[in-house]
Design an enzyme around this catalytic site. Structure first.
Site, PDB file in Angstrom:
ATOM      1  N   TYR A 191       0.797  -1.085   0.012  1.00 45.87           N
ATOM      2  CA  TYR A 191      -0.095   0.026   0.081  1.00 45.87           C
ATOM      3  C   TYR A 191       0.970   1.409   0.084  1.00 45.87           C
ATOM      4  O   TYR A 191       0.604   2.202  -0.654  1.00 45.87           O
ATOM      5  CB  TYR A 191      -0.875  -0.014   1.171  1.00 45.87           C
ATOM      6  CG  TYR A 191      -1.866   0.913   1.209  1.00 45.87           C
ATOM      7  CD1 TYR A 191      -3.319   0.814   0.611  1.00 45.87           C
ATOM      8  CD2 TYR A 191      -1.671   2.274   1.756  1.00 45.87           C
ATOM      9  CE1 TYR A 191      -4.246   1.872   0.575  1.00 45.87           C
ATOM     10  CE2 TYR A 191      -2.619   3.361   1.564  1.00 45.87           C
ATOM     11  CZ  TYR A 191      -3.937   3.007   1.131  1.00 45.87           C
ATOM     12  OH  TYR A 191      -4.826   3.894   0.904  1.00 45.87           O
ATOM     13  N   PHE A 234      -7.669  19.638 -24.482  1.00 37.80           N
ATOM     14  CA  PHE A 234      -8.458  18.303 -24.505  1.00 37.80           C
ATOM     15  C   PHE A 234      -9.702  18.604 -23.684  1.00 37.80           C
ATOM     16  O   PHE A 234      -9.791  19.377 -22.714  1.00 37.80           O
ATOM     17  CB  PHE A 234      -7.444  17.199 -24.135  1.00 37.80           C
ATOM     18  CG  PHE A 234      -8.093  15.828 -24.357  1.00 37.80           C
ATOM     19  CD1 PHE A 234      -8.393  15.609 -25.700  1.00 37.80           C
ATOM     20  CD2 PHE A 234      -8.648  15.127 -23.197  1.00 37.80           C
ATOM     21  CE1 PHE A 234      -8.919  14.252 -25.861  1.00 37.80           C
ATOM     22  CE2 PHE A 234      -9.560  13.832 -23.506  1.00 37.80           C
ATOM     23  CZ  PHE A 234      -9.680  13.387 -24.814  1.00 37.80           C
ATOM     24  N   ASP A 235     -10.681  17.760 -24.186  1.00 35.79           N
ATOM     25  CA  ASP A 235     -11.925  17.980 -23.484  1.00 35.79           C
ATOM     26  C   ASP A 235     -11.877  17.775 -21.838  1.00 35.79           C
ATOM     27  O   ASP A 235     -12.583  18.596 -21.250  1.00 35.79           O
ATOM     28  CB  ASP A 235     -13.087  17.342 -24.291  1.00 35.79           C
ATOM     29  CG  ASP A 235     -12.626  15.744 -24.384  1.00 35.79           C
ATOM     30  OD1 ASP A 235     -11.851  15.226 -23.998  1.00 35.79           O
ATOM     31  OD2 ASP A 235     -13.773  15.179 -24.800  1.00 35.79           O
ATOM     32  N   ASP A 243       0.695  19.106 -20.671  1.00 35.06           N
ATOM     33  CA  ASP A 243      -0.222  18.102 -20.684  1.00 35.06           C
ATOM     34  C   ASP A 243       0.914  17.032 -21.658  1.00 35.06           C
ATOM     35  O   ASP A 243       0.730  17.277 -22.887  1.00 35.06           O
ATOM     36  CB  ASP A 243      -1.660  18.246 -21.345  1.00 35.06           C
ATOM     37  CG  ASP A 243      -2.234  17.173 -21.729  1.00 35.06           C
ATOM     38  OD1 ASP A 243      -1.722  15.950 -21.545  1.00 35.06           O
ATOM     39  OD2 ASP A 243      -3.462  17.278 -21.603  1.00 35.06           O
ATOM     40  N   ALA A 256       0.777  13.718 -22.628  1.00 32.77           N
ATOM     41  CA  ALA A 256       0.142  12.508 -22.971  1.00 32.77           C
ATOM     42  C   ALA A 256       0.974  11.901 -24.298  1.00 32.77           C
ATOM     43  O   ALA A 256       1.257  10.704 -24.202  1.00 32.77           O
ATOM     44  CB  ALA A 256      -1.145  12.759 -23.394  1.00 32.77           C
ATOM     45  N   LYS A 276      -1.239   6.807 -23.360  1.00 35.35           N
ATOM     46  CA  LYS A 276      -0.724   6.970 -24.687  1.00 35.35           C
ATOM     47  C   LYS A 276       0.607   6.578 -24.546  1.00 35.35           C
ATOM     48  O   LYS A 276       1.050   5.474 -24.846  1.00 35.35           O
ATOM     49  CB  LYS A 276      -0.987   8.363 -24.931  1.00 35.35           C
ATOM     50  CG  LYS A 276      -2.431   8.783 -25.352  1.00 35.35           C
ATOM     51  CD  LYS A 276      -2.959   9.161 -23.982  1.00 35.35           C
ATOM     52  CE  LYS A 276      -4.276   9.710 -24.414  1.00 35.35           C
ATOM     53  NZ  LYS A 276      -5.301   9.643 -23.193  1.00 35.35           N
ATOM     54  N   HIS A 313     -20.701  13.625 -26.064  1.00 40.49           N
ATOM     55  CA  HIS A 313     -20.145  12.682 -27.091  1.00 40.49           C
ATOM     56  C   HIS A 313     -20.317  11.260 -26.942  1.00 40.49           C
ATOM     57  O   HIS A 313     -20.343  10.526 -27.743  1.00 40.49           O
ATOM     58  CB  HIS A 313     -19.019  13.227 -27.929  1.00 40.49           C
ATOM     59  CG  HIS A 313     -17.717  13.051 -27.136  1.00 40.49           C
ATOM     60  ND1 HIS A 313     -17.470  13.454 -25.970  1.00 40.49           N
ATOM     61  CD2 HIS A 313     -16.716  12.400 -27.504  1.00 40.49           C
ATOM     62  CE1 HIS A 313     -16.253  13.411 -25.518  1.00 40.49           C
ATOM     63  NE2 HIS A 313     -15.720  12.477 -26.439  1.00 40.49           N
TER      64      HIS A 313
HETATM   65  N1  F0G Z   1      -4.813  14.959 -22.403  1.00 37.41           N
HETATM   66  C1  F0G Z   1      -4.790  14.602 -23.541  1.00 37.41           C
HETATM   67  C2  F0G Z   1      -4.036  15.452 -24.580  1.00 37.41           C
HETATM   68  C3  F0G Z   1      -5.432  13.536 -24.100  1.00 37.41           C
HETATM   69  O1  F0G Z   1      -5.675  13.265 -25.363  1.00 37.41           O
HETATM   70  C4  F0G Z   1      -6.402  12.795 -23.129  1.00 37.41           C
HETATM   71  C5  F0G Z   1      -7.037  11.828 -23.317  1.00 37.41           C
HETATM   72  C6  F0G Z   1      -6.146  13.258 -21.612  1.00 37.41           C
HETATM   73  C7  F0G Z   1      -5.611  14.293 -21.252  1.00 37.41           C
HETATM   74  C8  F0G Z   1      -6.885  12.538 -20.554  1.00 37.41           C
HETATM   75  O2  F0G Z   1      -6.475  11.222 -20.330  1.00 37.41           O
HETATM   76  O3  F0G Z   1      -8.047   9.593 -20.894  1.00 37.41           O
HETATM   77  O4  F0G Z   1      -5.974   9.069 -19.347  1.00 37.41           O
HETATM   78  O5  F0G Z   1      -7.814  10.100 -18.466  1.00 37.41           O
HETATM   79  N2  F0G Z   1      -7.285  11.256 -24.633  1.00 37.41           N
HETATM   80  C9  F0G Z   1      -7.950  10.112 -25.269  1.00 37.41           C
HETATM   81  C10 F0G Z   1      -8.262  10.209 -26.312  1.00 37.41           C
HETATM   82  C11 F0G Z   1      -9.157   9.926 -24.386  1.00 37.41           C
HETATM   83  O6  F0G Z   1      -8.940   9.299 -27.082  1.00 37.41           O
HETATM   84  O7  F0G Z   1      -7.689  11.164 -27.129  1.00 37.41           O
HETATM   85  P1  F0G Z   1      -7.171  10.017 -19.654  1.00 37.41           P
END
Ligand code: F0G
Length: 461
Positions: free
Chosen positions: A74, A126-127, A217, A219, A260, A453
């Site tokens: 843990y 990102f959304d 960010d 990713a 990613k 979406h």
């Molecule tokens: N930032 C970026 C640039 C992303 O593309 C995503 C996720 C996230 C943050 C959030 O990360 O999914 O691990 O919580 N993108 C996915 C996509 C969902 O399909 O582009 P997460």
């Protein structure tokens, strides 16, 4: 990687997963039942799944073997130490807090960094990033360069932040109302477009001049580094790890969706340089995610993440990864299909409005294309456009984004080029048979609230 060069695939398959194509009538029935929303399909309805590159990559034999070393304690697990050490080695940040995925990192970070009515300017957020900024009662401001808003033109770094726009935002609201500046590398919502080192440097200089933190960010950080090496003068002879180090050297912290560019099914982290920030992140991390040495990840996952970070900065891997995506995009272009240029790192984006030039813009052409593509080939793509962007939080009006895109997202190390040729052929058929002749699109049948979406349903007009 130029098109005529041979693509060298630096791995081969040892384990395979069966997939199958349903008969056409069955596909039509299932997409109708799903309300023309591919998120509502089962994975078994789908033949080739290009919904996302997130958590869908193939793990390597080394990752699988490392998973067996997972320490599931843990607190203070050895696997956490391993992961933190690897983050330090790859990105240069000494402090890491694991979380279960990228949006969890956003939640924890914004909880600490945003006070009511603060702003977070950056390139297209990102959304989930935008939603988490709003949840913390802040506002995201898109300062992407104008070239990044068009699907045409070959500007090599369309993910760049417009420094002049950023300056205006800081001037208008005052630095004390800016929580931090965010750069998304690569810029997913903008078409998987990279950010140049020069731009990162310029944004850093502006941030420092105003005493503001710069957050990445991260990713798709490795793909961004590859583009810098490929396209930015002065970086051709630098190694990917060197470029990654320089990039992160300009940032104060990052959020990471490890699904990613750490090539794991699940995981993420926040990493930072400043010990005081690290201390402040611990409590929300514990509340939202778990103790700060696991944060929602298993020991096995943390081991795989650490190994994934080592593998993703391998130049042979990145050359094939980005090369495969590019070649797929070029194949579509050779059929006349309107794709976003230059072709991005993790996906090929089709311009929905140009694909269906006679469908009105407010009748969701990119969402329509996703439905038609599933019907034609059992292929699942995803809309990154009007449906995803949603409504203005202040006015409630539908936002009309500058691009309405259908994203064909390529999972890492999963599909062969033959799979992608099949997809390209299905797209070509839809383009030739329906591209010009379709005059009406779709409308909401039931519009879901919030991030709409995933679960909204649609019908043909
Ligand atoms: N930032 C970026 C640039 C992303 O593309 C995503 C996720 C996230 C943050 C959030 O990360 O999914 O691990 O919580 N993108 C996915 C996509 C969902 O399909 O582009 P997460």
């Amino acid at each position: 990687m130029r098109s005529r060069e041979r693509l060298v695939i630096p791995y081969r398959s040892k384990v395979v997963e069966p997939i199958s194509l349903l008969p056409r009538e069955e596909r039509l029935r299932r997409i109708e039942a799903a309300g023309l929303n591919v998120f509502r399909l089962r994975s078994s309805d789908v033949y080739i799944d290009l919904l996302t590159d997130s958590g869908t990559g193939a793990i390597s034999s080394s990752q699988l073997s490392r998973a067996m070393l997972g320490d599931e304690s843990y607190a203070g697990s050895r696997s956490f130490e391993e992961m933190q050490q690897q983050v330090k080695e790859t990105l240069g940040f000494p402090f890491t807090i694991p979380v279960h995925q990228g949006r969890a990192a956003e939640q924890v970070l914004n909880y600490v960094m945003i006070r009511r009515h603060m702003f977070v300017p950056g390139n297209t957020h990102f959304d989930t990033t935008k939603a988490h900024i709003e949840l913390a009662e802040g506002r995201a401001i898109d300062c992407t360069i104008d070239a990044g808003r068009s699907s045409e033109g070959t500007y090599p770094f369309k993910g760049n932040v417009a420094v002049s726009k950023l300056e205006r935002v800081i001037e208008k609201y005052g630095a004390r109302h800016i929580a931090y500046i965010l750069i998304t590398i690569t810029c997913n919502s903008g078409g998987g477009q990279p950010v140049s080192m020069q731009n990162i440097r310029d944004v850093r200089a502006l941030a420092s001049a105003h005493g503001l933190p710069l957050v990445f960010d991260a990713a798709r950080f490795a793909e961004n580094a590859y583009f810098i090496k490929d396209r930015e003068p002065g970086y051709q002879n630098k190694s990917i790890p060197e470029i990654v180090h320089e990039m992160f050297g300009y940032a104060d912290a990052c959020t990471m969706s490890a699904k990613k560019d750490a090539i794991v099914p699940m995981g993420g982290f926040i990493a930072c340089r400043d010990e005081e920030l690290y201390e402040r992140l611990k409590t929300p991390a514990i509340i939202f995610e778990g103790y700060f040495t696991y944060g929602g990840m298993s020991g096995a996952d943390m081991e795989m993440l650490a190994q994934g970070l080592r593998e993703v900065v391998d130049e042979a891997y990145l050359t094939y990864r980005v090369g495969q995506v590019r070649r797929f995009g070029e194949l579509l272009q050779s059929y006349g299909v309107p794709v976003v240029e230059p072709i991005g790192g993790h996906a090929v984006f089709i311009d929905g409005r140009k694909f269906f030039p006679n469908v009105p813009e407010d009748e969701f052409p990119a969402q329509l294309l996703c439905a038609e593509l599933y019907k034609e080939g059992g292929v699942r793509a995803v809309e990154v456009g009007s449906v995803l962007v949603g409504r203005d939080p202040d006015t409630g009006e539908n936002i009309r984004p500058s691009l309405d895109l259908c994203r064909l997202t390529i999972p890492r190390r999963v599909y062969t080029f033959e799979h992608l040729e099949y997809v390209a052929d299905a797209i070509r058929t839809v383009f030739e048979e329906k591209g010009k002749s379709m005059k009406r699109g779709i409308c909401f049948d039931q519009e879901a609230e919030g991030i709409r979406h995933f679960s909204s349903t649609f019908r043909y007009l």
